[in-house]
Design a protein around this motif. Sequence first.
Motif, short mmCIF file in Angstrom:
data_model
loop_
_atom_site.label_atom_id
_atom_site.label_comp_id
_atom_site.label_asym_id
_atom_site.label_seq_id
_atom_site.Cartn_x
_atom_site.Cartn_y
_atom_site.Cartn_z
N UNK A 99 0.85 -1.04 -0.09
CA UNK A 99 0.01 -0.06 -0.12
C UNK A 99 0.89 1.25 -0.14
N UNK A 100 0.45 2.17 -0.91
CA UNK A 100 0.95 3.57 -0.76
C UNK A 100 0.14 4.43 0.19
N UNK A 101 0.79 4.87 1.19
CA UNK A 101 0.29 5.82 2.11
C UNK A 101 0.98 7.10 2.56
N UNK A 102 0.08 8.11 3.12
CA UNK A 102 0.64 8.92 3.57
C UNK A 102 0.66 9.17 5.27
N UNK A 103 1.84 9.42 5.70
CA UNK A 103 1.90 9.46 7.39
C UNK A 103 2.11 11.03 7.77
N UNK A 104 1.14 11.21 8.50
CA UNK A 104 1.34 12.40 9.17
C UNK A 104 1.56 12.36 10.62
N UNK A 105 2.61 13.41 10.99
CA UNK A 105 3.17 13.49 12.20
C UNK A 105 3.07 14.93 12.63
N UNK A 106 2.24 15.62 13.39
CA UNK A 106 2.20 17.11 13.41
C UNK A 106 1.74 17.56 12.37
N UNK A 107 2.63 18.53 11.85
CA UNK A 107 2.31 19.32 10.66
C UNK A 107 3.08 18.79 9.36
#
Length: 130
Positions: free
Chosen positions: A95-103
């Motif tokens: 899977x290709x995903x986007x990971x968010x940590x804070x901004x």
Amino acid sequence: MFKAFFRYFFFYLFRAKTRQKLLFFAFVGLALSSFSLLVLQSTMGGLQRNVIERSKSIFGNGEVLFQVPPALGEAQAFSQYLNERSIAHSLEYQFEVLIRRGQQISPAIVHGVLKESLPSFLKEKDFNEA
């Protein structure tokens, strides 16, 4: 003749009143370090090539990619087809995903393997360990 030349050369280095011997030692050190770096890189290149070849033999020689992600039933049917022909395989999801940590947001690729189709070297591993 060479013996006399080398004796004169080394006596000149160690008994000279100038600092030329330091320059000579710097060049000798540079030559030795360059040679050792060349040997080290050659050795590591050979070791890396062997690791790549072993990795290829572990993970097999082929890969089947589905253009549209199949349902789990279709993947299990394909797995059953391979099992009937005694072809060693493992089902893997990517899977290709986007990971968010804070901004911050960064892309990542997540790989997953079904527990039922683990490769032989992972079957004895306990995945519940912390």
